[in-house]
Scaffold this motif. Sequence first.
Motif, PDB file in Angstrom:
ATOM      1  N   GLY A 114      19.086 -27.135  -6.911  1.00  0.00           N
ATOM      2  CA  GLY A 114      19.668 -27.282  -8.236  1.00  0.00           C
ATOM      3  C   GLY A 114      19.985 -25.980  -8.942  1.00  0.00           C
ATOM      4  N   ILE A 115      20.829 -26.104  -9.956  1.00  0.00           N
ATOM      5  CA  ILE A 115      21.140 -24.998 -10.859  1.00  0.00           C
ATOM      6  C   ILE A 115      21.278 -25.592 -12.257  1.00  0.00           C
ATOM      7  CG2 ILE A 115      23.592 -25.222 -10.225  1.00  0.00           C
ATOM      8  CD1 ILE A 115      23.991 -22.312 -11.081  1.00  0.00           C
ATOM      9  N   ALA A 116      20.633 -24.979 -13.232  1.00  0.00           N
ATOM     10  CA  ALA A 116      20.676 -25.499 -14.594  1.00  0.00           C
ATOM     11  C   ALA A 116      22.113 -25.477 -15.126  1.00  0.00           C
ATOM     12  CB  ALA A 116      19.770 -24.675 -15.496  1.00  0.00           C
ATOM     13  N   PRO A 117      22.514 -26.496 -15.870  1.00  0.00           N
ATOM     14  CA  PRO A 117      23.877 -26.521 -16.426  1.00  0.00           C
ATOM     15  C   PRO A 117      24.241 -25.251 -17.195  1.00  0.00           C
ATOM     16  CG  PRO A 117      22.846 -28.658 -16.701  1.00  0.00           C
ATOM     17  CD  PRO A 117      21.783 -27.748 -16.161  1.00  0.00           C
ATOM     18  N   ALA A 118      23.281 -24.645 -17.873  1.00  0.00           N
ATOM     19  CA  ALA A 118      23.560 -23.433 -18.638  1.00  0.00           C
ATOM     20  C   ALA A 118      23.972 -22.265 -17.752  1.00  0.00           C
ATOM     21  CB  ALA A 118      22.326 -23.045 -19.459  1.00  0.00           C
ATOM     22  N   SER A 119      23.603 -22.307 -16.474  1.00  0.00           N
ATOM     23  CA  SER A 119      23.935 -21.223 -15.546  1.00  0.00           C
ATOM     24  C   SER A 119      25.271 -21.433 -14.835  1.00  0.00           C
ATOM     25  CB  SER A 119      22.825 -21.097 -14.487  1.00  0.00           C
ATOM     26  OG  SER A 119      21.570 -20.862 -15.081  1.00  0.00           O
ATOM     27  N   VAL A 120      25.848 -22.614 -14.990  1.00  0.00           N
ATOM     28  CA  VAL A 120      27.074 -22.958 -14.263  1.00  0.00           C
ATOM     29  C   VAL A 120      28.264 -22.078 -14.632  1.00  0.00           C
ATOM     30  CG1 VAL A 120      28.813 -24.773 -13.976  1.00  0.00           C
ATOM     31  CG2 VAL A 120      26.388 -25.302 -13.682  1.00  0.00           C
ATOM     32  N   PRO A 121      28.548 -21.835 -15.932  1.00  0.00           N
ATOM     33  CA  PRO A 121      29.735 -21.031 -16.262  1.00  0.00           C
ATOM     34  C   PRO A 121      29.736 -19.646 -15.632  1.00  0.00           C
ATOM     35  CG  PRO A 121      28.950 -22.189 -18.208  1.00  0.00           C
ATOM     36  CD  PRO A 121      27.908 -22.381 -17.143  1.00  0.00           C
ATOM     37  N   LEU A 122      28.592 -18.974 -15.602  1.00  0.00           N
ATOM     38  CA  LEU A 122      28.500 -17.651 -14.989  1.00  0.00           C
ATOM     39  C   LEU A 122      28.853 -17.720 -13.506  1.00  0.00           C
ATOM     40  CD1 LEU A 122      27.617 -14.637 -15.030  1.00  0.00           C
ATOM     41  CD2 LEU A 122      25.298 -15.434 -14.531  1.00  0.00           C
ATOM     42  N   PHE A 123      28.328 -18.721 -12.826  1.00  0.00           N
ATOM     43  CA  PHE A 123      28.592 -18.857 -11.394  1.00  0.00           C
ATOM     44  C   PHE A 123      30.075 -19.127 -11.128  1.00  0.00           C
ATOM     45  CE2 PHE A 123      24.298 -18.406 -10.666  1.00  0.00           C
ATOM     46  CZ  PHE A 123      23.892 -18.729  -9.384  1.00  0.00           C
ATOM     47  N   ILE A 124      30.660 -20.022 -11.903  1.00  0.00           N
ATOM     48  CA  ILE A 124      32.069 -20.358 -11.677  1.00  0.00           C
ATOM     49  C   ILE A 124      32.964 -19.160 -12.002  1.00  0.00           C
ATOM     50  CG2 ILE A 124      33.980 -21.798 -12.472  1.00  0.00           C
ATOM     51  CD1 ILE A 124      32.036 -24.105 -12.705  1.00  0.00           C
ATOM     52  N   ALA A 125      32.637 -18.415 -13.049  1.00  0.00           N
ATOM     53  CA  ALA A 125      33.418 -17.218 -13.370  1.00  0.00           C
ATOM     54  C   ALA A 125      33.374 -16.218 -12.221  1.00  0.00           C
ATOM     55  CB  ALA A 125      32.894 -16.575 -14.653  1.00  0.00           C
ATOM     56  N   GLY A 126      32.193 -16.022 -11.648  1.00  0.00           N
ATOM     57  CA  GLY A 126      32.067 -15.123 -10.502  1.00  0.00           C
ATOM     58  C   GLY A 126      32.847 -15.618  -9.302  1.00  0.00           C
ATOM     59  N   GLN A 127      32.816 -16.919  -9.076  1.00  0.00           N
ATOM     60  CA  GLN A 127      33.528 -17.497  -7.939  1.00  0.00           C
ATOM     61  C   GLN A 127      35.044 -17.349  -8.076  1.00  0.00           C
ATOM     62  OE1 GLN A 127      31.865 -21.377  -8.331  1.00  0.00           O
ATOM     63  NE2 GLN A 127      29.861 -20.723  -7.579  1.00  0.00           N
ATOM     64  N   ILE A 128      35.569 -17.611  -9.261  1.00  0.00           N
ATOM     65  CA  ILE A 128      37.013 -17.480  -9.476  1.00  0.00           C
ATOM     66  C   ILE A 128      37.437 -16.016  -9.328  1.00  0.00           C
ATOM     67  CG2 ILE A 128      38.862 -17.694 -11.176  1.00  0.00           C
ATOM     68  CD1 ILE A 128      37.389 -20.188 -12.248  1.00  0.00           C
ATOM     69  N   ALA A 129      36.649 -15.121  -9.906  1.00  0.00           N
ATOM     70  CA  ALA A 129      36.960 -13.696  -9.775  1.00  0.00           C
ATOM     71  C   ALA A 129      36.932 -13.265  -8.311  1.00  0.00           C
ATOM     72  CB  ALA A 129      35.970 -12.866 -10.593  1.00  0.00           C
ATOM     73  N   GLY A 130      35.938 -13.747  -7.574  1.00  0.00           N
ATOM     74  CA  GLY A 130      35.843 -13.394  -6.159  1.00  0.00           C
ATOM     75  C   GLY A 130      36.995 -13.939  -5.340  1.00  0.00           C
ATOM     76  N   ALA A 131      37.440 -15.165  -5.667  1.00  0.00           N
ATOM     77  CA  ALA A 131      38.557 -15.771  -4.949  1.00  0.00           C
ATOM     78  C   ALA A 131      39.847 -14.996  -5.194  1.00  0.00           C
ATOM     79  CB  ALA A 131      38.728 -17.230  -5.365  1.00  0.00           C
ATOM     80  N   VAL A 132      40.119 -14.660  -6.461  1.00  0.00           N
ATOM     81  CA  VAL A 132      41.340 -13.912  -6.800  1.00  0.00           C
ATOM     82  C   VAL A 132      41.311 -12.528  -6.155  1.00  0.00           C
ATOM     83  CG1 VAL A 132      42.647 -12.882  -8.693  1.00  0.00           C
ATOM     84  CG2 VAL A 132      41.707 -15.185  -8.939  1.00  0.00           C
ATOM     85  N   ALA A 133      40.167 -11.849  -6.264  1.00  0.00           N
ATOM     86  CA  ALA A 133      40.045 -10.523  -5.659  1.00  0.00           C
ATOM     87  C   ALA A 133      40.173 -10.596  -4.135  1.00  0.00           C
ATOM     88  CB  ALA A 133      38.712  -9.887  -6.044  1.00  0.00           C
ATOM     89  N   GLY A 134      39.607 -11.650  -3.545  1.00  0.00           N
ATOM     90  CA  GLY A 134      39.689 -11.807  -2.097  1.00  0.00           C
ATOM     91  C   GLY A 134      41.113 -11.995  -1.617  1.00  0.00           C
ATOM     92  N   VAL A 135      41.870 -12.830  -2.323  1.00  0.00           N
ATOM     93  CA  VAL A 135      43.277 -13.034  -1.946  1.00  0.00           C
ATOM     94  C   VAL A 135      44.048 -11.727  -2.078  1.00  0.00           C
ATOM     95  CG1 VAL A 135      45.436 -14.172  -2.600  1.00  0.00           C
ATOM     96  CG2 VAL A 135      43.310 -15.487  -2.505  1.00  0.00           C
ATOM     97  N   ALA A 136      43.866 -11.017  -3.187  1.00  0.00           N
ATOM     98  CA  ALA A 136      44.595  -9.768  -3.409  1.00  0.00           C
ATOM     99  C   ALA A 136      44.260  -8.738  -2.323  1.00  0.00           C
ATOM    100  CB  ALA A 136      44.284  -9.204  -4.792  1.00  0.00           C
ATOM    101  N   PHE A 137      42.977  -8.552  -2.063  1.00  0.00           N
ATOM    102  CA  PHE A 137      42.570  -7.505  -1.121  1.00  0.00           C
ATOM    103  C   PHE A 137      42.952  -7.846   0.317  1.00  0.00           C
ATOM    104  CE2 PHE A 137      39.471  -5.819   1.925  1.00  0.00           C
ATOM    105  CZ  PHE A 137      39.692  -4.463   1.746  1.00  0.00           C
ATOM    106  N   PHE A 138      42.627  -9.042   0.767  1.00  0.00           N
ATOM    107  CA  PHE A 138      42.858  -9.349   2.182  1.00  0.00           C
ATOM    108  C   PHE A 138      44.331  -9.594   2.493  1.00  0.00           C
ATOM    109  CE2 PHE A 138      38.298 -10.184   1.763  1.00  0.00           C
ATOM    110  CZ  PHE A 138      37.829  -9.432   2.834  1.00  0.00           C
ATOM    111  N   THR A 139      45.098 -10.027   1.495  1.00  0.00           N
ATOM    112  CA  THR A 139      46.544 -10.121   1.707  1.00  0.00           C
ATOM    113  C   THR A 139      47.135  -8.732   1.884  1.00  0.00           C
ATOM    114  OG1 THR A 139      46.702 -12.161   0.411  1.00  0.00           O
ATOM    115  CG2 THR A 139      48.729 -10.908   0.720  1.00  0.00           C
ATOM    116  N   TRP A 140      46.685  -7.792   1.063  1.00  0.00           N
ATOM    117  CA  TRP A 140      47.121  -6.396   1.222  1.00  0.00           C
ATOM    118  C   TRP A 140      46.659  -5.820   2.559  1.00  0.00           C
ATOM    119  CZ3 TRP A 140      43.709  -2.244   1.697  1.00  0.00           C
ATOM    120  CH2 TRP A 140      44.323  -0.977   1.783  1.00  0.00           C
TER     121      TRP A 140
END
Length: 219
Positions: A185-211
């Motif tokens: 489990g993960i407390a609901p209060a911790s969810v926004p931080l995790f999702i923000a990190g995941q979206i940032a990682g996905a965008v950065a991953g696409v940019a870097f590995f596409t390059w």
Amino acid sequence: MIRRVVAEAVGTAFLLAIVVGSGIMGERLAGGNDAIALLGNTIATGAGLIVLIHIFGPVSGAHFNPAVTLAFVLKGQTDRQTAVAYTAAQLAGALLGVWTAHAMFAEPIVQLSSKLREGPPQGLAECIATFGLIGTIIGTQRSRPEFTPVAVGLYITAAYWFTASTSFANPAVTIARSLTDSFAGIAPASVPLFIAGQIAGAVAGVAFFTWLFREDCPQ
């Protein structure tokens, strides 16, 4: 499209049943040893991912993850209408998977997690975990697409242990795991931080590995 959306929903449901179910089983059998419980959780998740991607990949691509779907949109390989349908299916499937795991282990079906996972290091860990996941997919799809299911399973297995957050790397998984007060489990209060990190990682991953993998990129 209907078969593809159903494949995403069912595949994501199985993924969450594996994550949550193996966490409950691991915690019950580990006698209070969290390392042993996490090891059982890790092996089941990595192995399950390999099988699920092999099963559902030919139908939907086996995203099971809004961050992966976002990556394919950014690369122009998935249109926005499909992305919306996939994301809805992934969220619905994730919730179903958690509730199914609870039912199998005679736990209350509806729960909220009390396990706080707070602080910038946790968000950074999710960013790195998702960045690596996107790199794994893009890299293997370019060179050895038949190896992608195994590569993803192995990467998540490793990331459970080298990231401080135990590598959720998936917004649907994160939201669904807030609805289980079990080992995973993960407390609901911790969810926004995790999702923000995941979206940032996905965008950065696409940019870097596409390059990185551009054919016309200077050596």
